[in-house]
Design a protein around this motif. Structure first.
Motif, PDB file in Angstrom:
ATOM      1  N   UNK A 321       0.828  -1.000  -0.228  1.00  0.00           N
ATOM      2  CA  UNK A 321       0.020  -0.116  -0.018  1.00  0.00           C
ATOM      3  C   UNK A 321       0.960   1.238  -0.028  1.00  0.00           C
ATOM      4  N   UNK A 322       2.288   1.211  -0.277  1.00  0.00           N
ATOM      5  CA  UNK A 322       3.142   2.397  -0.097  1.00  0.00           C
ATOM      6  C   UNK A 322       2.967   2.927  -1.731  1.00  0.00           C
ATOM      7  N   UNK A 323       3.224   4.123  -1.774  1.00  0.00           N
ATOM      8  CA  UNK A 323       3.029   4.994  -2.894  1.00  0.00           C
ATOM      9  C   UNK A 323       1.771   4.592  -3.622  1.00  0.00           C
ATOM     10  N   UNK A 324       0.849   4.999  -3.224  1.00  0.00           N
ATOM     11  CA  UNK A 324      -0.392   5.058  -4.071  1.00  0.00           C
ATOM     12  C   UNK A 324      -0.934   6.391  -4.495  1.00  0.00           C
ATOM     13  N   UNK A 325      -0.941   6.647  -5.867  1.00  0.00           N
ATOM     14  CA  UNK A 325      -1.172   8.151  -6.162  1.00  0.00           C
ATOM     15  C   UNK A 325      -2.593   8.337  -6.301  1.00  0.00           C
ATOM     16  N   UNK A 328      -7.600  14.585  -7.169  1.00  0.00           N
ATOM     17  CA  UNK A 328      -8.946  15.534  -6.829  1.00  0.00           C
ATOM     18  C   UNK A 328      -9.194  16.266  -8.262  1.00  0.00           C
ATOM     19  N   UNK A 329     -10.158  15.977  -8.688  1.00  0.00           N
ATOM     20  CA  UNK A 329     -10.440  16.628 -10.229  1.00  0.00           C
ATOM     21  C   UNK A 329     -11.153  17.616  -9.918  1.00  0.00           C
ATOM     22  N   UNK A 330     -10.751  18.628 -10.426  1.00  0.00           N
ATOM     23  CA  UNK A 330     -11.199  20.017 -10.218  1.00  0.00           C
ATOM     24  C   UNK A 330     -11.165  20.953 -11.432  1.00  0.00           C
ATOM     25  N   UNK A 331     -10.629  22.166 -11.594  1.00  0.00           N
ATOM     26  CA  UNK A 331     -10.480  22.825 -12.746  1.00  0.00           C
ATOM     27  C   UNK A 331      -9.197  21.947 -13.577  1.00  0.00           C
ATOM     28  N   UNK A 332      -8.242  21.485 -12.689  1.00  0.00           N
ATOM     29  CA  UNK A 332      -7.039  20.764 -13.133  1.00  0.00           C
ATOM     30  C   UNK A 332      -7.026  19.326 -12.292  1.00  0.00           C
ATOM     31  N   UNK A 333      -6.405  18.471 -12.672  1.00  0.00           N
ATOM     32  CA  UNK A 333      -6.175  17.110 -11.800  1.00  0.00           C
ATOM     33  C   UNK A 333      -5.183  17.370 -10.814  1.00  0.00           C
ATOM     34  N   UNK A 334      -5.664  17.699  -9.793  1.00  0.00           N
ATOM     35  CA  UNK A 334      -4.737  17.657  -8.292  1.00  0.00           C
ATOM     36  C   UNK A 334      -4.279  16.490  -7.800  1.00  0.00           C
ATOM     37  N   UNK A 335      -3.318  15.871  -8.507  1.00  0.00           N
ATOM     38  CA  UNK A 335      -2.640  14.417  -8.471  1.00  0.00           C
ATOM     39  C   UNK A 335      -1.449  14.619  -7.250  1.00  0.00           C
ATOM     40  N   UNK A 336      -1.398  13.526  -6.451  1.00  0.00           N
ATOM     41  CA  UNK A 336      -0.285  13.685  -5.676  1.00  0.00           C
ATOM     42  C   UNK A 336       0.086  12.318  -5.078  1.00  0.00           C
ATOM     43  N   UNK A 337       1.318  12.071  -4.502  1.00  0.00           N
ATOM     44  CA  UNK A 337       1.595  10.829  -4.294  1.00  0.00           C
ATOM     45  C   UNK A 337       2.945  11.152  -3.093  1.00  0.00           C
ATOM     46  N   UNK A 338       2.183  11.034  -1.794  1.00  0.00           N
ATOM     47  CA  UNK A 338       3.176  11.506  -0.893  1.00  0.00           C
ATOM     48  C   UNK A 338       3.411  10.133   0.109  1.00  0.00           C
ATOM     49  N   UNK A 339       4.864   9.846   0.160  1.00  0.00           N
ATOM     50  CA  UNK A 339       5.146   8.814   0.978  1.00  0.00           C
ATOM     51  C   UNK A 339       5.581   9.317   2.307  1.00  0.00           C
ATOM     52  N   UNK A 340       6.411  10.462   2.315  1.00  0.00           N
ATOM     53  CA  UNK A 340       6.713  10.723   3.613  1.00  0.00           C
ATOM     54  C   UNK A 340       6.845  12.501   3.453  1.00  0.00           C
ATOM     55  N   UNK A 382       7.866  12.130  -2.558  1.00  0.00           N
ATOM     56  CA  UNK A 382       6.739  12.695  -2.764  1.00  0.00           C
ATOM     57  C   UNK A 382       6.690  13.587  -3.891  1.00  0.00           C
ATOM     58  N   UNK A 383       5.434  13.637  -4.501  1.00  0.00           N
ATOM     59  CA  UNK A 383       5.214  14.740  -5.592  1.00  0.00           C
ATOM     60  C   UNK A 383       3.754  15.125  -5.755  1.00  0.00           C
ATOM     61  N   UNK A 384       3.561  16.153  -6.212  1.00  0.00           N
ATOM     62  CA  UNK A 384       2.318  16.870  -6.483  1.00  0.00           C
ATOM     63  C   UNK A 384       2.367  17.416  -7.855  1.00  0.00           C
ATOM     64  N   UNK A 385       1.320  17.010  -8.492  1.00  0.00           N
ATOM     65  CA  UNK A 385       1.272  17.331 -10.194  1.00  0.00           C
ATOM     66  C   UNK A 385       0.148  17.907 -10.434  1.00  0.00           C
ATOM     67  N   UNK A 397       5.126   8.857 -11.555  1.00  0.00           N
ATOM     68  CA  UNK A 397       6.096   9.326 -10.606  1.00  0.00           C
ATOM     69  C   UNK A 397       6.045   8.307  -9.239  1.00  0.00           C
ATOM     70  N   UNK A 398       4.700   7.890  -9.087  1.00  0.00           N
ATOM     71  CA  UNK A 398       4.395   6.939  -7.995  1.00  0.00           C
ATOM     72  C   UNK A 398       5.161   5.494  -8.187  1.00  0.00           C
ATOM     73  N   UNK A 399       5.281   5.223  -9.490  1.00  0.00           N
ATOM     74  CA  UNK A 399       5.853   3.908  -9.817  1.00  0.00           C
ATOM     75  C   UNK A 399       7.295   4.088  -9.501  1.00  0.00           C
ATOM     76  N   UNK A 400       7.870   5.420  -9.980  1.00  0.00           N
ATOM     77  CA  UNK A 400       9.536   5.630 -10.031  1.00  0.00           C
ATOM     78  C   UNK A 400       9.878   5.609  -8.272  1.00  0.00           C
ATOM     79  N   UNK A 401       8.918   6.141  -7.545  1.00  0.00           N
ATOM     80  CA  UNK A 401       9.229   6.031  -6.143  1.00  0.00           C
ATOM     81  C   UNK A 401       9.418   4.825  -5.503  1.00  0.00           C
ATOM     82  N   UNK A 402       8.348   3.879  -6.014  1.00  0.00           N
ATOM     83  CA  UNK A 402       8.425   2.481  -5.738  1.00  0.00           C
ATOM     84  C   UNK A 402       9.617   1.799  -5.955  1.00  0.00           C
ATOM     85  N   UNK A 403      10.219   2.356  -7.135  1.00  0.00           N
ATOM     86  CA  UNK A 403      11.787   1.702  -7.679  1.00  0.00           C
ATOM     87  C   UNK A 403      12.676   2.540  -7.192  1.00  0.00           C
ATOM     88  N   UNK A 404      12.526   3.301  -5.918  1.00  0.00           N
ATOM     89  CA  UNK A 404      13.649   4.210  -5.194  1.00  0.00           C
ATOM     90  C   UNK A 404      14.459   5.118  -5.860  1.00  0.00           C
TER      91      UNK A 404
END
Ligand SMILES: Cc1cc2nc3c(=O)[nH]c(=O)nc-3n(C[C@H](O)[C@H](O)[C@H](O)COP(=O)(O)OP(=O)(O)OC[C@H]3O[C@@H](n4cnc5c(N)ncnc54)[C@H](O)[C@@H]3O)c2cc1C
Length: 440
Positions: A321-325, A328-340, A382-385, A397-404
Motif C-alpha cells: 500500500x506504499x506509494x499509491x497516487x 482530486x479532479x477540479x479545474x485541474x487534476x490535483x494529483x499527488x503521491x506522498x510517501x513521507x 513525494x510529488x504533487x502534479x 512518479x509513484x511507480x518511480x518512487x516505488x523503484x527508489x
C-alpha cells in the motif's frame, strides 16, 4: 469452480485473471458490471467534470474577450447522455469479461455463509470464493435525511434539474469534486465539513483545491444537525444557524457492502478483514476492493483482485500500500503521491504555461508542481502534479518512487515540449541544489 461475488473493478479483474489461467469462473453481479466506478463513482465524475471544465474554460476565454458566450449545460440531457454512454461501456466490459471465458450471472444477489456461496437461493459448488461486493455511500443519521431532494452519487440520476442552492455534506475528495461541478454549473454551493476539509491532503494541494473551489463556500468544523423541509428539502440546520437549500448532496464517505456475507471476520467499519494476500478469516475465501476497507480507490481494488486471484492460482503475491497516487479532479487534476513529508526537503512552484494552461496565466490558475525528497540522498518521497495531465504524471512518479528513484536520476530526463509537467524540472533543480550544498 471459482465463484466471485460482485463485478466491480476488483471482481472483474480477478475473474479475468483466473479465467485466463484456465479456471472455471462464475461471476455474480446483482447490478451492472463495472460497479460503482462505472455507474456512480469515477465515470460520472469524469462525465460531469468534463462539462464543468468546458464551462470554466469558456468563462476564462470570455473574460479575455476571445469568445462571446459561455455555454449553459442542459442538465437533464447531460444525465441522459451520460447514462447511455455508461450502458455502452458496461456492454463492452461484459463482452470483454466473457471473452476470457467468465460466466456472468446478472440480477442475483450473491451470498456467502462461511465458505458456501449462493446465487440467490442456489448453492454453488466452489473450490474458492472471492468476495468483491464493493461499497456504497454512507448515509449519516441526520433528521430529514430521507427527504426528496437529498442525493448521493448513487441517486444523482434522479436529480431532474439543477438546484439553485445546494449543500454538500462532507469534507472528502468526492465533496470537493461535486462542489466544483455544481458551482461551475451555476449553483450556489456550500460545503459543510464536520471536521477539516480535505484532511490528510498535502497542504499545497489543499490550498490549490480551495482556490479552484472559489465558486463554492467551504465551512469546516460545521456538523449538520437536521435537514429541513415538508415535502422536499428547503433548509439545512447547523449549530451556527440555518441555510436555505433546495438540494443536499451526501458525500460523507463510503461503507463496505457486507450485508449478504456471513461468517467472515469484520472490522470496525464493517469491512472484511483480510491479510496482505487478501485471504479472509475463512479458508479459501478471499476479499478484495472496497469491501475490504479503505483506501477506496479503483486501482487499489483492481490490484487487490489480481493479488487474490494469483494466490488462488498458487502464485504467492502480497499487496503493497506504499506509494499509491491519488487525485482530486477540479479545474485541474490535483494529483499527488506522498510517501513521507516530515523532515524531508521540498520545492514547489506554480504549474508551467502550456497546453491547457496558457489562457490561465493571467489569473494564475496554472496548477502547481512539487517534489519532496530526502535531504541527504535526494531519494524521492513525494510529488504533487496539479495541472492538465497531472494524474498521468503522478501515476508514473509513484511507480518511480516505488523503484527508489532519486531526484538525481532526473539529470538525464528529456521532456516533451510544450507540456504542463513541472515535476521533472523541479527534480532537476532539487538535484543541483543538493549537489551544490554537499560540494566543499
Ligand atoms: C463519487 C465517487 C467517485 C469516485 N472517484 C474515484 C476516482 O476518481 N478514482 C478512484 O480510484 N476511485 C474513485 N472512487 C472509488 C471507486 O469507485 C471504488 O474504489 C471502486 O469502484 C471499488 O471497486 P470494487 O470492485 O471494490 O467495488 P464496486 O465498484 O462497489 O463494485 C462492487 C460490485 O458488486 C456488486 N454487488 C454488491 N453486492 C453484491 C451481492 N451481494 N451480490 C452480487 N453483486 C453484488 C455491485 O452491484 C457492484 O457492481 C469513487 C467513488 C465514488 C462514490
Amino acid at each position: 469452480m471459482i465463484v466471485i461475488l460482485g463485478g466491480g473493478p476488483a471482481g472483474r479483474l480477478a475473474s479475468i485473471r483466473l479465467a485466463s489461467a484456465g479456471k472455471q469462473v462464475t461471476l455474480i453481479e446483482r447490478g451492472g458490471i463495472g460497479g460503482q466506478c462505472l455507474h456512480s463513482g469515477c465515470m460520472p465524475v469524469c462525465a460531469l467534470n468534463d462539462v464543468a471544465r468546458l464551462v470554466h474554460s469558456a468563462r476564462e476565454l470570455r473574460d479575455l474577450g476571445i469568445v462571446d458566450a459561455v455555454p449553459a449545460p442542459d442538465f437533464p440531457v447531460l444525465l441522459s447522455r451520460m447514462g447511455e454512454i455508461q450502458q455502452k461501456i458496461a456492454s463492452i466490459l461484459d463482452e470483454e469479461t466473457r471473452s476470457f471465458g467468465v460466466d456472468i450471472i446478472y440480477g442475483k444477489t450473491g451470498r456467502l455463509s462461511g465458505r458456501v456461496a449462493y446465487a440467490g437461493d442456489e448453492q454453488l459448488p466452489a473450490e474458492a470464493v472471492i468476495v468483491s461486493t464493493g461499497s456504497r455511500p454512507f448515509i449519516p443519521e441526520i433528521p430529514g435525511v430521507g427527504l426528496p431532494g437529498v442525493f448521493t452519487s448513487r441517486t444523482l440520476p434522479d436529480m431532474k434539474k439543477l438546484p439553485a442552492k445546494m449543500v454538500i455534506i462532507g469534507g472528502s475528495v468526492v465533496a470537493a469534486e461535486f462542489a466544483y461541478i455544481f458551482s461551475t454549473f451555476g449553483c450556489d454551493v456550500t460545503i459543510l465539513s464536520r471536521s477539516t476539509f480535505l484532511k490528510d491532503t498535502d497542504k499545497h494541494i489543499k490550498a490549490l483545491a480551495i482556490k479552484e473551489l472559489a465558486g463554492a463556500t467551504i465551512r469546516e468544523n460545521t456538523p449538520v444537525t437536521a435537514i429541513g423541509g415538508k415535502d422536499r428539502v428547503t433548509s439545512v440546520q447547523t449549530p451556527e444557524g440555518q441555510l436555505e437549500a433546495d438540494a443536499v448532496f451526501l458525500a460523507a464517505g463510503l461503507v463496505p457492502n457486507t450485508g449478504s456475507l456471513e461468517g467472515l471476520k469484520k472490522g470496525l467499519l464493517g469491512e472484511i478483514i483480510v491479510d496482505n494476500r487478501m485471504r479472509t478469516s475463512v479458508k479459501d475465501v478471499y476479499a478484495c476492493g472496497d469491501v475490504a476497507g479503505p483506501p477506496y480507490l479503483t486501482p487499489v481494488a483492481r490490484h487487490q483482485g489480481i493479488v487474490a486471484a494469483d494466490n488462488i492460482l498458487g502464485i504467492p503475491r502480497t499487496m503493497d500500500y506504499k506509494n499509491i497516487p491519488r487525485s482530486i479532479n477540479l479545474t485541474h487534476e490535483l494529483a499527488y503521491c506522498i510517501n513521507k513529508s516530515e523532515g524531508m526537503g521540498s520545492v514547489a512552484v506554480p504549474g508551467p504555461a502550456g497546453p491547457g494552461t496558457f489562457w490561465s496565466v493571467p489569473t494564475g490558475e496554472t496548477g502547481l508542481s512539487k517534489v519532496i525528497f530526502e535531504p541527504e540522498t535526494g531519494k524521492l518521497r513525494g510529488i504533487c502534479a496539479a495541472g492538465p495531465g497531472g494524474g498521468l504524471v503522478a501515476g508514473y512518479m509513484a511507480f518511480l518512487m516505488k523503484r527508489h528513484f532519486s531526484v538525481h536520476d532526473f539529470e538525464e530526463f528529456i521532456e516533451v515540449h510544450p507540456s504542463t509537467d513541472g515535476v521533472y524540472g523541479l527534480a532537476k533543480y532539487a538535484s543541483s541544489m543538493l549537489k551544490k550544498r554537499s560540494s566543499p
